[in-house]
Design a protein around this motif. Structure first.
Motif, PDB file in Angstrom:
ATOM      1  N   VAL A 311      10.331   1.646   8.844  1.00  0.00           N
ATOM      2  CA  VAL A 311       9.545   2.471   7.918  1.00  0.00           C
ATOM      3  C   VAL A 311       9.748   2.015   6.479  1.00  0.00           C
ATOM      4  N   ALA A 312      10.979   1.741   6.108  1.00  0.00           N
ATOM      5  CA  ALA A 312      11.254   1.348   4.727  1.00  0.00           C
ATOM      6  C   ALA A 312      10.553   0.038   4.375  1.00  0.00           C
ATOM      7  N   LYS A 313      10.612  -0.951   5.253  1.00  0.00           N
ATOM      8  CA  LYS A 313       9.957  -2.230   4.969  1.00  0.00           C
ATOM      9  C   LYS A 313       8.452  -2.058   4.816  1.00  0.00           C
ATOM     10  N   VAL A 314       7.862  -1.223   5.646  1.00  0.00           N
ATOM     11  CA  VAL A 314       6.411  -1.030   5.590  1.00  0.00           C
ATOM     12  C   VAL A 314       5.990  -0.326   4.307  1.00  0.00           C
ATOM     13  N   LEU A 315       6.669   0.745   3.958  1.00  0.00           N
ATOM     14  CA  LEU A 315       6.255   1.531   2.793  1.00  0.00           C
ATOM     15  C   LEU A 315       6.729   0.922   1.477  1.00  0.00           C
ATOM     16  N   GLU A 316       7.827   0.194   1.494  1.00  0.00           N
ATOM     17  CA  GLU A 316       8.291  -0.474   0.280  1.00  0.00           C
ATOM     18  C   GLU A 316       7.622  -1.830   0.086  1.00  0.00           C
ATOM     19  N   GLY A 317       6.987  -2.353   1.133  1.00  0.00           N
ATOM     20  CA  GLY A 317       6.418  -3.689   1.065  1.00  0.00           C
ATOM     21  C   GLY A 317       5.005  -3.755   0.534  1.00  0.00           C
ATOM     22  N   ARG A 318       4.477  -2.647   0.038  1.00  0.00           N
ATOM     23  CA  ARG A 318       3.116  -2.594  -0.494  1.00  0.00           C
ATOM     24  C   ARG A 318       3.137  -2.046  -1.906  1.00  0.00           C
ATOM     25  N   THR A 319       1.997  -2.114  -2.584  1.00  0.00           N
ATOM     26  CA  THR A 319       1.900  -1.562  -3.931  1.00  0.00           C
ATOM     27  C   THR A 319       1.201  -0.206  -3.890  1.00  0.00           C
ATOM     28  N   TYR A 320       1.330   0.537  -4.989  1.00  0.00           N
ATOM     29  CA  TYR A 320       0.744   1.870  -5.118  1.00  0.00           C
ATOM     30  C   TYR A 320       0.056   1.959  -6.470  1.00  0.00           C
ATOM     31  N   SER A 325       5.688  11.444  -4.688  1.00  0.00           N
ATOM     32  CA  SER A 325       6.729  11.475  -3.661  1.00  0.00           C
ATOM     33  C   SER A 325       6.215  12.232  -2.449  1.00  0.00           C
ATOM     34  N   LEU A 326       6.677  11.812  -1.281  1.00  0.00           N
ATOM     35  CA  LEU A 326       6.334  12.471  -0.026  1.00  0.00           C
ATOM     36  C   LEU A 326       7.542  12.449   0.888  1.00  0.00           C
ATOM     37  N   VAL A 327       7.709  13.507   1.650  1.00  0.00           N
ATOM     38  CA  VAL A 327       8.718  13.519   2.702  1.00  0.00           C
ATOM     39  C   VAL A 327       7.975  13.565   4.033  1.00  0.00           C
ATOM     40  N   LEU A 328       8.243  12.565   4.878  1.00  0.00           N
ATOM     41  CA  LEU A 328       7.537  12.409   6.141  1.00  0.00           C
ATOM     42  C   LEU A 328       8.477  12.648   7.306  1.00  0.00           C
ATOM     43  N   GLU A 329       8.045  13.487   8.250  1.00  0.00           N
ATOM     44  CA  GLU A 329       8.756  13.676   9.510  1.00  0.00           C
ATOM     45  C   GLU A 329       8.030  12.836  10.551  1.00  0.00           C
ATOM     46  N   LEU A 330       8.673  11.761  11.010  1.00  0.00           N
ATOM     47  CA  LEU A 330       8.044  10.820  11.921  1.00  0.00           C
ATOM     48  C   LEU A 330       8.607  10.992  13.325  1.00  0.00           C
ATOM     49  N   ARG A 331       7.716  11.218  14.271  1.00  0.00           N
ATOM     50  CA  ARG A 331       8.111  11.360  15.665  1.00  0.00           C
ATOM     51  C   ARG A 331       7.910  10.023  16.386  1.00  0.00           C
ATOM     52  N   ASP A 332       8.929   9.581  17.078  1.00  0.00           N
ATOM     53  CA  ASP A 332       8.860   8.300  17.787  1.00  0.00           C
ATOM     54  C   ASP A 332       9.579   8.453  19.118  1.00  0.00           C
ATOM     55  N   ALA A 345       7.120   6.619  -4.856  1.00  0.00           N
ATOM     56  CA  ALA A 345       6.264   5.464  -5.145  1.00  0.00           C
ATOM     57  C   ALA A 345       5.683   5.540  -6.543  1.00  0.00           C
ATOM     58  N   SER A 346       5.461   4.374  -7.132  1.00  0.00           N
ATOM     59  CA  SER A 346       4.808   4.247  -8.424  1.00  0.00           C
ATOM     60  C   SER A 346       4.229   2.849  -8.511  1.00  0.00           C
ATOM     61  N   PRO A 347       3.402   2.572  -9.537  1.00  0.00           N
ATOM     62  CA  PRO A 347       2.887   1.203  -9.690  1.00  0.00           C
ATOM     63  C   PRO A 347       3.990   0.167  -9.868  1.00  0.00           C
ATOM     64  N   GLU A 348       5.181   0.594 -10.239  1.00  0.00           N
ATOM     65  CA  GLU A 348       6.295  -0.350 -10.425  1.00  0.00           C
ATOM     66  C   GLU A 348       7.005  -0.675  -9.119  1.00  0.00           C
ATOM     67  N   GLY A 349       6.749   0.095  -8.068  1.00  0.00           N
ATOM     68  CA  GLY A 349       7.416  -0.161  -6.798  1.00  0.00           C
ATOM     69  C   GLY A 349       7.660   1.119  -6.031  1.00  0.00           C
ATOM     70  N   ALA A 350       8.360   0.991  -4.908  1.00  0.00           N
ATOM     71  CA  ALA A 350       8.601   2.152  -4.059  1.00  0.00           C
ATOM     72  C   ALA A 350      10.004   2.091  -3.480  1.00  0.00           C
ATOM     73  N   GLU A 351      10.529   3.267  -3.180  1.00  0.00           N
ATOM     74  CA  GLU A 351      11.833   3.377  -2.531  1.00  0.00           C
ATOM     75  C   GLU A 351      11.720   4.377  -1.389  1.00  0.00           C
ATOM     76  N   VAL A 352      12.245   3.999  -0.245  1.00  0.00           N
ATOM     77  CA  VAL A 352      12.216   4.857   0.938  1.00  0.00           C
ATOM     78  C   VAL A 352      13.649   5.104   1.391  1.00  0.00           C
ATOM     79  N   ALA A 398      -1.023  12.508  -0.294  1.00  0.00           N
ATOM     80  CA  ALA A 398      -0.749  11.292   0.473  1.00  0.00           C
ATOM     81  C   ALA A 398      -1.924  10.330   0.405  1.00  0.00           C
ATOM     82  N   ASP A 399      -3.141  10.863   0.450  1.00  0.00           N
ATOM     83  CA  ASP A 399      -4.312   9.981   0.340  1.00  0.00           C
ATOM     84  C   ASP A 399      -4.326   9.242  -0.988  1.00  0.00           C
ATOM     85  N   VAL A 400      -4.007   9.936  -2.061  1.00  0.00           N
ATOM     86  CA  VAL A 400      -3.986   9.298  -3.379  1.00  0.00           C
ATOM     87  C   VAL A 400      -2.981   8.150  -3.391  1.00  0.00           C
ATOM     88  N   LEU A 401      -1.858   8.353  -2.732  1.00  0.00           N
ATOM     89  CA  LEU A 401      -0.825   7.318  -2.721  1.00  0.00           C
ATOM     90  C   LEU A 401      -1.148   6.169  -1.771  1.00  0.00           C
TER      91      LEU A 401
END
Length: 414
Positions: A311-320, A325-332, A345-352, A398-401
């Protein structure tokens, strides 16, 4: 039923190809030439066979892939391909067993995602894959398109269109492709085998017909795009041409190149129909025409599926484009990437990071795959019951982000 799952040996590769063809309902005939042509381009350690008393009854192959993401970055992917189960062994859990083992291995290897192109829609959601990029094909009636018949095939921006050949495309194509991946999410890298196969310079599984190649150069002389297309030879009863140009590859890393190549294709003498090949659903082609109704949709379907493994690689690996900020509960259900995550997230980067904060949204890992390349709306998924909004307004935030300004596009089958 006792089945053995393992990588195939070189001596078993012909049997593996035969099983592959059987699963895809193609004539199960394998020649020595085909074996020698295919073999150098597969990693046997990642070419799995399912054996029933020595006979291969299922096939499964993966390879390393780099997938472009929003903003021009890339994600390391476990690309899944050539998945078959012979008709005699369907509905026995064979694919589930192989897929579970492969995804666990990909996770351990450090791949951010797994990818595939699904032959059938209902199969892969149960393994955590979600459709992340769709594809559309148009058929353009050139006679109704409204283009000025006095136009030449040359651009009006100072650039040029020149006919070329396979050798030049093999030379210039990779850089154009890489530049395109930096401006469009969903583009997988093409290795040397992909380029050789796509230009007819390497071993071909199917009979090869040489296409025409057109290259766009900007006013400065820089190569910014190319198209590969084939044309049939048809005339009606009144001796009028009714030929169709079918695009097999059109890669353009600038809007000027894309516009110029489509206009060129719609200006070729004797061509009355242009088939676009598989494009992004928001391709410029229809609206480029004076009469967009001349472009009729003939295919619209899911195409690239993504399974999030990190999850971190996917969400940190893109731009915004914005901040939030969002808190996601992911079921797997497979236990590979589930949990509660906070995205800042921000235009400067993201942290998960993992968190125990109350979640804003709850969703299955497959839905995060669907959202991973910026294509789908969280609000829409919420209305479908596939995302649960736990904090009022979180889906809209979330859509905006997460949504991208252009839809992702995967130009290749793999």
């Amino acid at each position: 039923m006792s089945l053995e799952v393992r990588p195939v040996a070189e001596s078993e590769f012909g049997d593996w190809v035969r099983a592959l063809k059987t699963g895809f309902l193609r004539p199960p005939v394998v020649t020595d030439e085909e074996i020698q042509g295919r073999l150098p381009h597969v990693d046997l350690d990642r070419t799995l066979g399912v054996f029933d008393r020595g006979r291969i009854v299922a096939t499964f192959r993966t390879f390393t892939q780099e997938l472009s993401t929003v903003g021009g970055g890339s994600l390391g992917a476990d690309a899944v391909s050539q998945v078959t189960v012979s008709p005699s062994h369907r509905r026995r859990g064979v694919l589930s067993r192989v897929m579970a083992a492969d995804l666990a291995t990909a996770k351990e290897r450090g791949d951010a995602v797994a990818t595939l192109i699904a032959a059938e829609y209902p199969i892969y959601g149960r393994y955590g894959f979600g459709p992340a990029a769709w594809t559309t094909e148009w058929s353009v009636d050139v006679t109704r398109a409204g283009l000025d018949p006095r136009r030449t095939g040359q651009p009006e921006d100072g650039g040029t269109i020149e006919l070329s050949d396979a050798a030049e495309i093999r030379k210039i194509g990779p850089e154009v492709h890489r530049r395109t991946a930096r401006v469009r999410a969903g583009v997988p890298n093409r290795d040397a085998r992909g380029w050789d196969r796509g230009t007819g310079l390497g071993f071909q599984v199917e009979p090869w017909t040489e296409p025409f190649y057109a290259v766009y150069r900007s006013a400065s002389g820089a190569v910014e795009g190319y198209a590969a297309y084939r044309v049939d030879d048809k005339w009606d009863d009144t001796k009028q041409p009714v030929n169709t140009a079918t695009v097999h590859d059109l890669i353009a890393c600038t809007p000027a190149a894309e516009r110029a190549l489509w206009r060129y294709l719609c200006s070729v003498d004797w061509v009355t129909t242009v088939r676009s090949g598989y494009r992004a659903p928001d391709d410029v082609l229809p609206l480029l025409l004076p009469d967009p109704r001349a472009a009729r949709v003939v295919t619209h379907s899911d195409w690239l599926w993504v399974r999030v493994l990190d999850v971190a690689k996917v969400l940190e690996g893109r731009t915004y484009a914005g901040s939030g900020s969002l808190v996601l509960e992911l079921r797997d259900e497979a236990g590979l990437a589930g949990g509660r995550y906070r995205l800042d997230a921000s235009p400067e980067g993201a942290e998960v990071s993992r968190t125990t904060e109350d979640a804003d949204l709850a969703l299955d890992i497959a839905e995060l795959g669907t959202l991973s390349l910026g294509d789908e709306s969280v609000v829409r998924l919420g209305e479908l019951g596939r995302v649960e909004e736990l904090t009022a307004g979180a889906a809209a935030r979330a859509d905006v982000l997460l949504r991208a300004s252009r839809r992702p596009w995967c130009p290749d089958m793999f």
